[in-house]
Design an enzyme around this catalytic site. Structure first.
Site: not given
Length: 323
Positions: A97, A99, A250
Site C-alpha cells: 500500500r 503512500d 523514506r
C-alpha cells in the site's frame, strides 16, 4: 466463494400446500420435498483468482488505498475493472500500500471474478484497461493464479528503490519527478556502511509512523547504496524486506543521507533500532524518489503455507506477517 461474487438463484415463488391438510410423500433420499415451482438450492458459481501486475506514476495520487474524495490508484483501477467486467464492484488486494506520491513499476494485486465473466473478458482485458484507465496507471499483465495466491500475504519480499541526485548543478530536469535532488555531496561508502548494519530482523519502530495494532518487526534482507553506472551519477538506494511499515523506506534513506553528509556516524541509524517509538530526529525524505520495483512470491505449492505464516503477528524473534 469470494466476497466479490454473488449466489445465483433460479425458479419462481414456492408453492404453499399447507392448506390442503395433506402431506406429500417423502422424497426417496429423505431430504426436503420439492414441488413444481419450489426454489432450488442456491448455486455457487465457480470463481477465478486473477493476478494483476501494474505500474503507476504516483505524483497525482493520494497513495494506493481508497480514500473518500481523494484520487487513489486502487480507486481508479477498481472502477475501471467494474466497468469493463460489468460488475457492481471489484475488490482488490494489494502487495504494497504505497503512500501518496510514491511510484510503482512492479506492484501486484489480485481480485476474484466469476469464471464465466473471466472467460468472456480475458482476451481483451489489457487492451480495454489501457483505454479506460488514466495515463498514469498501466496494467502490464493479467492472469489466473492459484486460489491460494494472496498478493499481500503470500509475498516473500518487497523491493523498493530510492534515487537521489547530488550533482552540484542539480539533477536531470526530465527526471525531477522521480529523483530527489540534494544540494550537498553525499559519501556513498559511508551510506553503505550504515545500510549494512540495518540488515536482519529488527524492530523498526524508530523509522515507522505509529499505527495502532500494526507491528514494526521486519526482516531487512538486502540494503545497498550505489552510484548508477550511467552518466546520471544518481545514487540508488535499494531495499528488500519481507514487508515495510508506514514511512519506513523514506525514513531509512533520510537517516542515511545524514550519514552521507558527515553529520552522523555510520553506526547511528542502527543504534536507533533499540527504540520502541518513532525517532523524531530521523528525517523523512520526499516520496517522489521512491519506487516499488518488485514483489517476490514462492512457488504455487508453497503459497498456502506462506500465507498462513505471514498472517501471524510477529515478535522480535519470530518472522511473521506484514502489517
Amino acid at each position: 466463494m469470494t466476497d466479490a461474487m454473488a449466489d445465483v438463484y433460479g425458479g419462481g415463488p414456492s408453492l404453499d400446500v399447507s392448506h390442503s391438510g395433506e402431506s406429500p410423500e417423502p422424497s426417496p433420499a429423505g431430504g426436503p420435498d420439492r414441488l413444481p415451482g419450489d426454489n432450488p438450492e442456491p448455486v455457487e458459481e465457480a470463481s477465478a483468482r486473477v493476478r494483476l501486475d501494474l505500474g503507476y506514476d504516483g505524483t497525482d495520487f493520494s497513495g494506493w488505498a481508497v480514500q473518500r474524495d481523494r484520487r487513489t490508484v486502487q480507486g481508479e483501477l477498481q472502477r475501471a475493472l467494474a466497468q469493463i467486467l460489468r460488475l457492481p464492484s471489484v475488490a482488490l488486494t494489494v502487495a504494497g500500500r504505497t503512500d501518496a506520491g510514491v511510484h510503482a513499476t512492479g506492484q501486484v494485486c489480485h481480485f476474484d471474478v466469476p469464471e464465466t465473466i473471466w472467460s468472456e473478458q480475458q482476451a481483451m482485458l489489457l487492451r480495454r484497461l489501457g483505454g479506460v484507465l488514466p495515463a498514469d496507471v498501466r496494467v502490464h499483465s493479467a492472469r489466473v493464479v492459484s486460489a491460494d495466491f494472496d498478493a499481500r500475504f503470500s509475498a516473500l519480499w518487497r523491493r523498493y528503490v530510492y534515487r537521489i541526485s547530488d550533482r552540484p548543478g542539480g539533477g536531470d530536469p526530465l527526471r525531477r519527478g522521480f529523483v530527489l535532488s540534494w544540494r550537498r555531496e553525499l559519501d556513498t561508502d559511508l551510506m553503505q556502511a550504515a545500510a549494512t548494519e540495518i540488515i536482519g530482523l529488527h524492530d523498526f519502530s524508530a523509522f515507522c509512523k505509529f499505527r495502532p495494532e500494526a507491528t514494526s518487526i521486519r526482516t531487512m534482507q538486502h540494503f545497498t547504496v550505489q552510484r548508477a553506472a550511467d552518466d546520471s551519477g544518481e545514487i540508488v538506494c535499494e531495499l528488500r524486506a519481507d514487508a515495510f511499515c508506514h514511512s519506513m523506506v523514506r525514513s531509512l534513506v533520510g537517516a542515511l543521507i545524514t550519514v552521507g553528509e558527515g553529520r552522523r556516524a555510520p553506526e547511528w541509524p542502527a543504534s536507533l533500532l533499540s527504540r520502541s517509538s518513532r525517532a523524531d530526529d530521523v528525517p523523512v525524505v520526499a516520496p517522489h524518489g521512491l519506487v516499488l520495483a518488485e514483489v517476490g512470491y514462492p512457488p504455487d505449492d508453497e503459497l498456502a503455507a506462506r500465507s498462513a505464516v505471514t498472517r501471524n503477528r510477529r515478535d522480535a524473534t519470530t518472522p511473521g506477517c506484514p502489517a
